[in-house]
Design a protein around this motif. Structure first.
Motif, PDB file in Angstrom:
ATOM      1  N   LEU A   4       0.859  -1.128  -0.308  1.00 40.08           N
ATOM      2  CA  LEU A   4      -0.309   0.307  -0.209  1.00 40.08           C
ATOM      3  C   LEU A   4       1.234   1.279  -0.011  1.00 40.08           C
ATOM      4  N   MET A   5       2.171   1.357   0.680  1.00 39.36           N
ATOM      5  CA  MET A   5       3.208   2.126   0.378  1.00 39.36           C
ATOM      6  C   MET A   5       2.844   2.649  -1.021  1.00 39.36           C
ATOM      7  N   ALA A   6       4.147   1.269  -1.290  1.00 43.81           N
ATOM      8  CA  ALA A   6       4.175   1.863  -3.238  1.00 43.81           C
ATOM      9  C   ALA A   6       3.502   2.396  -3.247  1.00 43.81           C
TER      10      ALA A   6
ATOM     11  N   GLY B 284       9.262   6.728  -2.397  1.00 40.78           N
ATOM     12  CA  GLY B 284      10.038   6.032  -1.483  1.00 40.78           C
ATOM     13  C   GLY B 284       9.931   5.615  -0.531  1.00 40.78           C
ATOM     14  N   ALA B 285       8.448   5.982   0.256  1.00 38.96           N
ATOM     15  CA  ALA B 285       7.824   5.661   1.955  1.00 38.96           C
ATOM     16  C   ALA B 285       7.923   4.132   1.786  1.00 38.96           C
ATOM     17  N   HIS B 286       7.948   3.782   0.743  1.00 38.08           N
ATOM     18  CA  HIS B 286       7.949   1.978   1.235  1.00 38.08           C
ATOM     19  C   HIS B 286       9.293   1.311   1.774  1.00 38.08           C
ATOM     20  N   ARG B 287      10.266   1.745   0.337  1.00 33.42           N
ATOM     21  CA  ARG B 287      11.711   1.709   1.032  1.00 33.42           C
ATOM     22  C   ARG B 287      11.737   2.324   2.415  1.00 33.42           C
ATOM     23  N   PHE B 288      11.665   3.048   2.808  1.00 36.19           N
ATOM     24  CA  PHE B 288      11.878   3.469   4.117  1.00 36.19           C
ATOM     25  C   PHE B 288      11.582   2.536   5.192  1.00 36.19           C
ATOM     26  N   TYR B 289      10.529   2.135   4.994  1.00 39.18           N
ATOM     27  CA  TYR B 289       9.453   1.341   5.723  1.00 39.18           C
ATOM     28  C   TYR B 289      10.333   0.293   5.725  1.00 39.18           C
ATOM     29  N   LEU B 290      10.484   0.178   5.070  1.00 40.86           N
ATOM     30  CA  LEU B 290      11.397  -2.320   4.473  1.00 40.86           C
ATOM     31  C   LEU B 290      12.976  -1.621   4.607  1.00 40.86           C
ATOM     32  N   GLY B 291      13.487  -0.574   4.885  1.00 38.46           N
ATOM     33  CA  GLY B 291      14.757  -0.453   5.737  1.00 38.46           C
ATOM     34  C   GLY B 291      15.373  -0.121   5.057  1.00 38.46           C
TER      35      GLY B 291
ATOM     36  N   GLY C  33      15.575   4.183  -0.681  1.00 36.74           N
ATOM     37  CA  GLY C  33      14.479   5.549  -0.181  1.00 36.74           C
ATOM     38  C   GLY C  33      15.028   6.813  -0.568  1.00 36.74           C
ATOM     39  N   VAL C  34      15.778   6.777  -0.350  1.00 38.61           N
ATOM     40  CA  VAL C  34      16.309   8.772  -0.514  1.00 38.61           C
ATOM     41  C   VAL C  34      17.024   9.239  -1.925  1.00 38.61           C
ATOM     42  N   LEU C  35      16.873   8.180  -2.476  1.00 38.28           N
ATOM     43  CA  LEU C  35      17.817   7.940  -4.281  1.00 38.28           C
ATOM     44  C   LEU C  35      16.223   8.250  -4.839  1.00 38.28           C
ATOM     45  N   TYR C  36      15.193   7.820  -4.072  1.00 38.91           N
ATOM     46  CA  TYR C  36      13.142   7.905  -4.357  1.00 38.91           C
ATOM     47  C   TYR C  36      12.999   9.891  -4.224  1.00 38.91           C
ATOM     48  N   LEU C  37      13.778   9.819  -3.098  1.00 33.41           N
ATOM     49  CA  LEU C  37      13.592  11.151  -2.824  1.00 33.41           C
ATOM     50  C   LEU C  37      14.180  11.963  -3.888  1.00 33.41           C
ATOM     51  N   LEU C  38      15.397  12.041  -3.926  1.00 34.93           N
ATOM     52  CA  LEU C  38      16.265  12.593  -4.928  1.00 34.93           C
ATOM     53  C   LEU C  38      15.562  12.461  -6.266  1.00 34.93           C
ATOM     54  N   PHE C  39      15.002  12.109  -7.331  1.00 35.94           N
ATOM     55  CA  PHE C  39      14.881  11.817  -8.073  1.00 35.94           C
ATOM     56  C   PHE C  39      13.232  11.846  -8.156  1.00 35.94           C
ATOM     57  N   CYS C  40      11.788  12.185  -7.043  1.00 35.51           N
ATOM     58  CA  CYS C  40      11.315  12.345  -7.917  1.00 35.51           C
ATOM     59  C   CYS C  40      10.193  13.324  -8.713  1.00 35.51           C
ATOM     60  N   TRP C  41      10.593  14.093  -8.587  1.00 34.43           N
ATOM     61  CA  TRP C  41      10.039  15.132  -9.488  1.00 34.43           C
ATOM     62  C   TRP C  41      10.022  14.710 -11.616  1.00 34.43           C
TER      63      TRP C  41
ATOM     64  N   PRO D  83      10.742   7.555  -9.886  1.00 36.40           N
ATOM     65  CA  PRO D  83      10.256   6.079  -9.599  1.00 36.40           C
ATOM     66  C   PRO D  83       9.004   6.013  -8.456  1.00 36.40           C
ATOM     67  N   ALA D  84       8.295   6.578  -9.152  1.00 34.71           N
ATOM     68  CA  ALA D  84       6.967   6.331  -9.164  1.00 34.71           C
ATOM     69  C   ALA D  84       6.104   5.057 -10.206  1.00 34.71           C
ATOM     70  N   PHE D  85       6.540   4.702 -11.440  1.00 34.88           N
ATOM     71  CA  PHE D  85       6.700   4.030 -12.226  1.00 34.88           C
ATOM     72  C   PHE D  85       7.389   2.939 -11.461  1.00 34.88           C
ATOM     73  N   ILE D  86       8.514   2.497 -10.666  1.00 30.20           N
ATOM     74  CA  ILE D  86       9.119   1.854 -10.357  1.00 30.20           C
ATOM     75  C   ILE D  86       8.320   1.769  -8.282  1.00 30.20           C
ATOM     76  N   ALA D  87       7.496   2.556  -8.042  1.00 26.90           N
ATOM     77  CA  ALA D  87       6.838   1.749  -6.960  1.00 26.90           C
ATOM     78  C   ALA D  87       5.579   1.300  -7.371  1.00 26.90           C
ATOM     79  N   LEU D  88       5.351   1.525  -8.668  1.00 27.45           N
ATOM     80  CA  LEU D  88       4.277   0.825  -8.844  1.00 27.45           C
ATOM     81  C   LEU D  88       4.236  -0.901  -9.381  1.00 27.45           C
ATOM     82  N   ILE D  89       5.100  -0.698 -10.167  1.00 26.96           N
ATOM     83  CA  ILE D  89       5.783  -2.700 -10.059  1.00 26.96           C
ATOM     84  C   ILE D  89       6.391  -3.696  -9.029  1.00 26.96           C
ATOM     85  N   ASP D  90       6.879  -2.419  -7.728  1.00 27.98           N
ATOM     86  CA  ASP D  90       7.064  -2.752  -6.137  1.00 27.98           C
ATOM     87  C   ASP D  90       6.160  -2.797  -5.958  1.00 27.98           C
ATOM     88  N   PHE D  91       4.656  -2.566  -5.614  1.00 24.98           N
ATOM     89  CA  PHE D  91       3.470  -2.417  -5.499  1.00 24.98           C
ATOM     90  C   PHE D  91       3.186  -4.144  -6.563  1.00 24.98           C
TER      91      PHE D  91
END
Length: 118
Positions: A9-11, A18-25, A30-38, A42-50
Motif C-alpha cells: 500500500l505504501m508503494a 520512496g516511503a515503502h523503501r524507508f518502511y522496509l529499512g 528511499g533517499v534515491l527515490y526522494l532525489l528523483f521524485c520530480w 520512482p513512481a513507475f518503479i514503485a508501481l512495479i514494486d506494488f
C-alpha cells in the motif's frame, strides 16, 4: 516486523517518494527515490514494486525483508569428531604382532606398545 500488505500500500500511494523503501529499512533507496521524485521514474518503479509485493508469497517476503526477526536454527545433535580416525586396540595389536613376526620390531617393543594400547 514488516508487513507485506503495508509495504504494498505504501508503494502504491507514496511510492513516488520512496516511503515503502524507508518502511522496509532500505534508506539508501528511499533517499534515491526522494532525489528523483520530480522525474516520476520512482513512481513507475514503485508501481512495479506494488505488483511484486502483492504477487510475492509471505515466506519469500519474510526471508527478504524480515530476516532479522527469524533466528537461525540451532543444531543440538552435533557431535564433533576427531580429524584423525581412531584405530581400535585389537587391530593395532594385530598389526604390531605382524611387525614382530617379520622381525621389524622386537618382542620388548611389541609388549611395550601393547601395554600402552591396553
Amino acid at each position: 516486523m514488516k508487513d507485506k500488505t503495508t509495504a504494498a500500500l505504501m508503494a502504491f500511494f507514496l511510492g513516488g517518494f520512496g516511503a515503502h523503501r524507508f518502511y522496509l529499512g532500505q534508506t539508501g533507496l528511499g533517499v534515491l527515490y526522494l532525489l528523483f521524485c520530480w522525474t516520476l521514474i520512482p513512481a513507475f518503479i514503485a508501481l512495479i514494486d506494488f505488483i511484486v509485493f502483492l504477487s510475492m508469497n509471505k515466506e519469500s517476503f519474510d526471508m527478504k525483508y524480515n530476516r532479522v526477526y527469524f533466528s537461525q536454527p540451532i543444531i543440538h545433535n552435533y557431535i564433533p569428531t576427531s580429524p584423525i580416525p581412531q584405530k581400535d586396540a585389537a587391530t593395532e595389536i594385530e598389526r604390531l604382532h605382524g611387525l614382530m613376526e617379520k622381525g621389524m620390531i622386537t618382542k620388548a617393543e611389541f609388549e611395550d606398545a601393547k601395554r600402552k594400547l591396553l
